[in-house]
Design an enzyme around this catalytic site. Structure first.
Site, PDB file in Angstrom:
ATOM      1  N   THR A 125      -2.235   6.825  -9.096  1.00  0.00           N
ATOM      2  CA  THR A 125      -2.087   6.945  -7.747  1.00  0.00           C
ATOM      3  C   THR A 125      -2.027   7.918  -6.453  1.00  0.00           C
ATOM      4  O   THR A 125      -0.431   8.425  -7.278  1.00  0.00           O
ATOM      5  CB  THR A 125      -1.652   5.656  -7.004  1.00  0.00           C
ATOM      6  OG1 THR A 125      -1.841   5.477  -5.666  1.00  0.00           O
ATOM      7  CG2 THR A 125      -0.550   5.206  -7.613  1.00  0.00           C
ATOM      8  N   ASP A 126      -2.234   8.637  -5.661  1.00  0.00           N
ATOM      9  CA  ASP A 126      -1.515   9.215  -4.725  1.00  0.00           C
ATOM     10  C   ASP A 126      -0.197   8.546  -3.955  1.00  0.00           C
ATOM     11  O   ASP A 126       0.892   9.669  -3.727  1.00  0.00           O
ATOM     12  CB  ASP A 126      -2.504   9.311  -3.427  1.00  0.00           C
ATOM     13  CG  ASP A 126      -2.817   8.725  -2.640  1.00  0.00           C
ATOM     14  OD1 ASP A 126      -2.565   7.025  -3.212  1.00  0.00           O
ATOM     15  OD2 ASP A 126      -4.114   8.543  -1.488  1.00  0.00           O
ATOM     16  N   GLU A 127      -0.464   7.122  -4.286  1.00  0.00           N
ATOM     17  CA  GLU A 127       1.704   6.660  -3.696  1.00  0.00           C
ATOM     18  C   GLU A 127       2.101   7.450  -4.726  1.00  0.00           C
ATOM     19  O   GLU A 127       3.675   7.714  -4.141  1.00  0.00           O
ATOM     20  CB  GLU A 127       1.152   5.369  -4.375  1.00  0.00           C
ATOM     21  CG  GLU A 127       0.409   4.734  -3.281  1.00  0.00           C
ATOM     22  CD  GLU A 127       0.384   3.204  -2.418  1.00  0.00           C
ATOM     23  OE1 GLU A 127       1.466   2.983  -2.569  1.00  0.00           O
ATOM     24  OE2 GLU A 127      -0.400   3.125  -2.633  1.00  0.00           O
ATOM     25  N   TYR A 150       5.903  -0.357  -6.558  1.00  0.00           N
ATOM     26  CA  TYR A 150       4.911  -0.070  -7.545  1.00  0.00           C
ATOM     27  C   TYR A 150       4.779   1.563  -7.437  1.00  0.00           C
ATOM     28  O   TYR A 150       4.429   2.234  -8.800  1.00  0.00           O
ATOM     29  CB  TYR A 150       4.094  -0.776  -6.388  1.00  0.00           C
ATOM     30  CG  TYR A 150       2.329  -0.390  -7.128  1.00  0.00           C
ATOM     31  CD1 TYR A 150       1.662   0.054  -7.939  1.00  0.00           C
ATOM     32  CD2 TYR A 150       1.623   0.760  -5.545  1.00  0.00           C
ATOM     33  CE1 TYR A 150       0.560   0.550  -8.079  1.00  0.00           C
ATOM     34  CE2 TYR A 150       0.921   2.098  -6.206  1.00  0.00           C
ATOM     35  CZ  TYR A 150       0.190   1.058  -7.797  1.00  0.00           C
ATOM     36  OH  TYR A 150      -1.703   1.714  -8.073  1.00  0.00           O
ATOM     37  N   LYS A 154       4.822   3.471 -11.257  1.00  0.00           N
ATOM     38  CA  LYS A 154       3.596   4.731 -11.414  1.00  0.00           C
ATOM     39  C   LYS A 154       3.672   5.567 -12.025  1.00  0.00           C
ATOM     40  O   LYS A 154       3.720   6.913 -12.594  1.00  0.00           O
ATOM     41  CB  LYS A 154       2.207   4.602 -10.315  1.00  0.00           C
ATOM     42  CG  LYS A 154       1.460   3.409 -10.450  1.00  0.00           C
ATOM     43  CD  LYS A 154       0.750   2.437 -11.348  1.00  0.00           C
ATOM     44  CE  LYS A 154      -0.731   3.716 -11.672  1.00  0.00           C
ATOM     45  NZ  LYS A 154      -1.690   2.917 -12.712  1.00  0.00           N
TER      46      LYS A 154
HETATM   47  P1  NAD Z   1      -6.710  -4.451 -10.462  1.00  0.00           P
HETATM   48  O1  NAD Z   1      -4.952  -5.133  -9.940  1.00  0.00           O
HETATM   49  O2  NAD Z   1      -7.327  -5.047  -9.350  1.00  0.00           O
HETATM   50  O3  NAD Z   1      -6.516  -4.732 -11.992  1.00  0.00           O
HETATM   51  C1  NAD Z   1      -5.869  -4.746 -12.566  1.00  0.00           C
HETATM   52  C2  NAD Z   1      -5.918  -5.694 -14.417  1.00  0.00           C
HETATM   53  O4  NAD Z   1      -5.196  -4.701 -14.967  1.00  0.00           O
HETATM   54  C3  NAD Z   1      -6.394  -6.824 -13.945  1.00  0.00           C
HETATM   55  O5  NAD Z   1      -7.476  -7.051 -14.306  1.00  0.00           O
HETATM   56  C4  NAD Z   1      -4.704  -7.936 -14.628  1.00  0.00           C
HETATM   57  O6  NAD Z   1      -5.323  -8.545 -15.158  1.00  0.00           O
HETATM   58  C5  NAD Z   1      -4.671  -6.289 -15.783  1.00  0.00           C
HETATM   59  N1  NAD Z   1      -3.349  -6.619 -16.080  1.00  0.00           N
HETATM   60  C6  NAD Z   1      -2.238  -6.916 -15.878  1.00  0.00           C
HETATM   61  N2  NAD Z   1      -1.686  -6.539 -16.032  1.00  0.00           N
HETATM   62  C7  NAD Z   1      -1.527  -6.488 -17.748  1.00  0.00           C
HETATM   63  C8  NAD Z   1      -0.955  -6.767 -19.030  1.00  0.00           C
HETATM   64  N3  NAD Z   1       0.424  -6.680 -18.969  1.00  0.00           N
HETATM   65  N4  NAD Z   1      -2.083  -6.641 -19.806  1.00  0.00           N
HETATM   66  C9  NAD Z   1      -3.440  -6.648 -19.629  1.00  0.00           C
HETATM   67  N5  NAD Z   1      -4.018  -6.053 -18.258  1.00  0.00           N
HETATM   68  C10 NAD Z   1      -3.241  -6.479 -17.079  1.00  0.00           C
HETATM   69  O7  NAD Z   1      -6.346  -3.243 -10.177  1.00  0.00           O
HETATM   70  P2  NAD Z   1      -7.651  -2.144  -9.000  1.00  0.00           P
HETATM   71  O8  NAD Z   1      -6.736  -1.798  -7.838  1.00  0.00           O
HETATM   72  O9  NAD Z   1      -8.042  -1.717 -10.358  1.00  0.00           O
HETATM   73  O10 NAD Z   1      -6.211  -1.045  -9.964  1.00  0.00           O
HETATM   74  C11 NAD Z   1      -6.593  -0.667 -11.586  1.00  0.00           C
HETATM   75  C12 NAD Z   1      -5.911   1.132 -11.827  1.00  0.00           C
HETATM   76  O11 NAD Z   1      -5.392   2.134 -10.728  1.00  0.00           O
HETATM   77  C13 NAD Z   1      -3.855   0.469 -11.342  1.00  0.00           C
HETATM   78  O12 NAD Z   1      -3.455   1.714 -12.628  1.00  0.00           O
HETATM   79  C14 NAD Z   1      -3.647   1.431 -10.049  1.00  0.00           C
HETATM   80  O13 NAD Z   1      -1.733   1.418 -10.006  1.00  0.00           O
HETATM   81  C15 NAD Z   1      -4.764   2.027 -10.403  1.00  0.00           C
HETATM   82  N6  NAD Z   1      -5.044   2.710  -8.599  1.00  0.00           N
HETATM   83  C16 NAD Z   1      -5.246   1.874  -7.541  1.00  0.00           C
HETATM   84  C17 NAD Z   1      -5.570   2.056  -7.093  1.00  0.00           C
HETATM   85  C18 NAD Z   1      -6.473   1.554  -5.586  1.00  0.00           C
HETATM   86  O14 NAD Z   1      -6.971   1.362  -4.220  1.00  0.00           O
HETATM   87  N7  NAD Z   1      -6.905  -0.405  -5.808  1.00  0.00           N
HETATM   88  C19 NAD Z   1      -6.075   3.504  -5.742  1.00  0.00           C
HETATM   89  C20 NAD Z   1      -4.807   4.416  -6.645  1.00  0.00           C
HETATM   90  C21 NAD Z   1      -4.353   3.807  -8.098  1.00  0.00           C
HETATM   91  O1  TDX Z   2      -2.784  -7.146   5.116  1.00  0.00           O
HETATM   92  C1  TDX Z   2      -3.076  -5.887   5.605  1.00  0.00           C
HETATM   93  N1  TDX Z   2      -2.902  -5.335   6.424  1.00  0.00           N
HETATM   94  C2  TDX Z   2      -2.402  -4.279   6.237  1.00  0.00           C
HETATM   95  O2  TDX Z   2      -2.480  -3.325   8.186  1.00  0.00           O
HETATM   96  C3  TDX Z   2      -2.855  -5.184   4.367  1.00  0.00           C
HETATM   97  C4  TDX Z   2      -2.517  -6.115   2.719  1.00  0.00           C
HETATM   98  C5  TDX Z   2      -2.281  -3.924   4.591  1.00  0.00           C
HETATM   99  N2  TDX Z   2      -2.158  -3.147   5.303  1.00  0.00           N
HETATM  100  C6  TDX Z   2      -2.132  -2.144   5.587  1.00  0.00           C
HETATM  101  C7  TDX Z   2      -1.467  -1.331   4.056  1.00  0.00           C
HETATM  102  C8  TDX Z   2      -1.534   0.531   4.265  1.00  0.00           C
HETATM  103  O3  TDX Z   2      -1.473   0.897   5.287  1.00  0.00           O
HETATM  104  O4  TDX Z   2      -3.380  -1.322   4.691  1.00  0.00           O
HETATM  105  C9  TDX Z   2      -3.577  -0.133   4.116  1.00  0.00           C
HETATM  106  C10 TDX Z   2      -3.415  -0.371   2.518  1.00  0.00           C
HETATM  107  O5  TDX Z   2      -2.846  -1.318   2.312  1.00  0.00           O
HETATM  108  P1  TDX Z   2      -3.422  -1.520   0.830  1.00  0.00           P
HETATM  109  O6  TDX Z   2      -4.459  -2.184   0.934  1.00  0.00           O
HETATM  110  O7  TDX Z   2      -2.467  -2.840   0.509  1.00  0.00           O
HETATM  111  O8  TDX Z   2      -3.413  -0.022  -0.236  1.00  0.00           O
HETATM  112  P2  TDX Z   2      -1.660   0.614  -0.087  1.00  0.00           P
HETATM  113  O9  TDX Z   2      -0.588   0.380  -0.276  1.00  0.00           O
HETATM  114  O10 TDX Z   2      -2.056   1.746   0.740  1.00  0.00           O
HETATM  115  O11 TDX Z   2      -1.860   0.874  -1.778  1.00  0.00           O
HETATM  116  C11 TDX Z   2      -3.445   1.494  -2.415  1.00  0.00           C
HETATM  117  O12 TDX Z   2      -3.744   2.324  -2.213  1.00  0.00           O
HETATM  118  C12 TDX Z   2      -3.676   3.154  -3.690  1.00  0.00           C
HETATM  119  C13 TDX Z   2      -3.679   0.387  -3.354  1.00  0.00           C
HETATM  120  O13 TDX Z   2      -2.870  -1.395  -3.693  1.00  0.00           O
HETATM  121  C14 TDX Z   2      -2.709   1.094  -4.897  1.00  0.00           C
HETATM  122  O14 TDX Z   2      -3.355   0.285  -6.227  1.00  0.00           O
HETATM  123  C15 TDX Z   2      -2.613   2.015  -4.840  1.00  0.00           C
HETATM  124  O15 TDX Z   2      -2.451   2.889  -5.925  1.00  0.00           O
END
Ligand code: NAD
Ligand code: TDX
Length: 339
Positions: A125-127, A150, A154
């Site tokens: 992630t960019d985080e 988190y 990562k």
């Molecule tokens: P998500 O939370 O929707 O899915 C994660 C999945 O991992 C779930 O299905 C969960 O059951 C599974 N999981 C958790 N613990 C586990 C374990 N111990 N063994 C096997 N499976 C397990 O997450 P997402 O949003 O789909 O993110 C997927 C990946 O992308 C993550 O690595 C996250 O850090 C990265 N990522 C997500 C975002 C985003 O915006 N959603 C952005 C940047 C990076």
């Molecule tokens: O209820 C809310 N109100 C609000 O203002 C929630 C849930 C979020 N927010 C804000 C926080 C952030 O500035 O919105 C922005 C986005 O929040 P999230 O959806 O929780 O995402 P973020 O914290 O940016 O992280 C996401 O992007 C990077 C994903 O959850 C991560 O898995 C990923 O790595």
């Protein structure tokens, strides 16, 4: 080609399984997931029911099960997405984040190295770069400076993967994407939470001043980038993946667009207490993946958001079931003390 996708019942993992099945129909895909609160087999049930993809319920921290699976299936490519992924949950409790994101990744790379997996793609992630000021972009060489537990977990897993590349000539690439949005997105993250709350006529809890900026990437564009990295990405390299030029927006504007698309009143927006150490802005420079792998995001934000709103409208039972279950106790805990 034998391919393993971890976290395949989650948001991005399930979209990736659909995408790979469509784009590479000859690939034999195994979908692995522990089915935590965030995993939902319904996300890939059509493919499972038709026998097009196989499913393994496994915990990536369980090295015995993971090794047995790798020994049995001899994967060529591993896409590693399984993780604890929600920043707010990591603020409540960090333990699971270290266990799954750090220890689980180590178990997987040990197994992938031992069983000679040809390519390992670690989805990060960019985080991990921390928080940006009003200008500039994260490049792949920006120093890591994670803020939340988190993001710290990562960053640790990224470094573990890259250390295997240096030490063992392990063929892995790390991807760092911006915030994804799209179908099957668990309604605890901003966009799916606000779409579904607005559909239910519930408040949209906007943290702080609503001016934190995120850079939004349509999940299918992300999947396309991941496939390119798997096929052409260089070992030991990091690739940033981000959205189209119009995708960088303050949360307030995203909230406004969702509210407008659903024809809801301004009164639904509820400013609430801020997230501790809330990163102000994320934005990535994607020159490297564009120049090396010819990848660029295709979906303009408004178009992707409209498609996403339409999907949540057409799939109410999918998210209503989630929001009526155990997720409710998390929701009450996260939002009750924000004032
Ligand atoms: P998500 O939370 O929707 O899915 C994660 C999945 O991992 C779930 O299905 C969960 O059951 C599974 N999981 C958790 N613990 C586990 C374990 N111990 N063994 C096997 N499976 C397990 O997450 P997402 O949003 O789909 O993110 C997927 C990946 O992308 C993550 O690595 C996250 O850090 C990265 N990522 C997500 C975002 C985003 O915006 N959603 C952005 C940047 C990076
Ligand atoms: O209820 C809310 N109100 C609000 O203002 C929630 C849930 C979020 N927010 C804000 C926080 C952030 O500035 O919105 C922005 C986005 O929040 P999230 O959806 O929780 O995402 P973020 O914290 O940016 O992280 C996401 O992007 C990077 C994903 O959850 C991560 O898995 C990923 O790595």
């Amino acid at each position: 080609m034998k391919v393993l996708v971890t976290g395949a019942a989650g948001f991005i993992g399930s979209n990736l399984v659909h995408f790979l099945h469509r784009e590479r129909p000859s690939w034999k895909i195994t979908a692995l997931d522990l089915l935590t609160y965030a995993g939902n087999l319904k996300n890939i049930s059509t493919l499972l029911d038709e026998g097009r993809v196989s499913f393994e319920k496994a915990d990536i921290t369980d090295s015995e099960s993971i090794n047995a699976l790798f020994e049995r299936d001899k994967y060529d490519i591993v896409f590693h997405l399984a993780a604890e992924s929600h920043v707010d949950r990591s603020i409540m409790s960090a333990r699971e984040f270290v266990s799954t994101n750090v220890m689980g990744t180590q178990v997987l790379i040990d197994a992938a190295y031992k069983y000679k997996v040809a390519k390992f793609v670690h989805i990060s992630t960019d985080e991990v770069y921390g928080s940006l000021g009003p200008t500039g972009f994260f490049t792949e060489s920006t120093p890591l400076d994670p803020t939340s537990p988190y993001a710290a977990s990562k960053a640790a897993s990224d470094l573990m993967v890259l250390s295997f590349c240096k030490t063992h000539n392990f063929n892995a690439s790390v991807t760092r994407c911006t915030n994804n949005y799209g179908f099957y997105h668990f309604p605890e993250k901003l966009i799916p939470l606000f779409i579904t709350n607005a559909m239910e006529g519930k408040k949209l809890p906007l943290y702080g001043d609503g001016m934190n900026v995120r850079s939004w990437l349509f999940v299918e564009d992300h999947c396309d980038g991941l496939l390119r990295v798997a096929e052409k990405g260089r070992a030991g390299e990091v690739y940033n993946i981000g959205g189209t030029p119009d995708c960088e927006l303050p949360n307030r504007d995203v909230t406004f667009m969702i509210r407008e698309m659903l024809g809801k009143s301004k009164d639904l927006i509820q400013p609430v207490g801020d997230r501790p150490a809330h990163d102000r802005r994320y934005a990535v420079d994607t020159t490297k993946i564009k120049n090396e792998l010819g990848w660029e995001a295709k979906t303009p934000f408004k178009q992707g958001l409209e498609k996403t709103v339409a999907w949540y409208n057409a799939n109410r039972s999918w998210w209503e079931e989630i929001k009526s279950g155990q997720y409710r106790s998390y929701y009450e805990k996260n939002y009750s003390n924000r004032g």
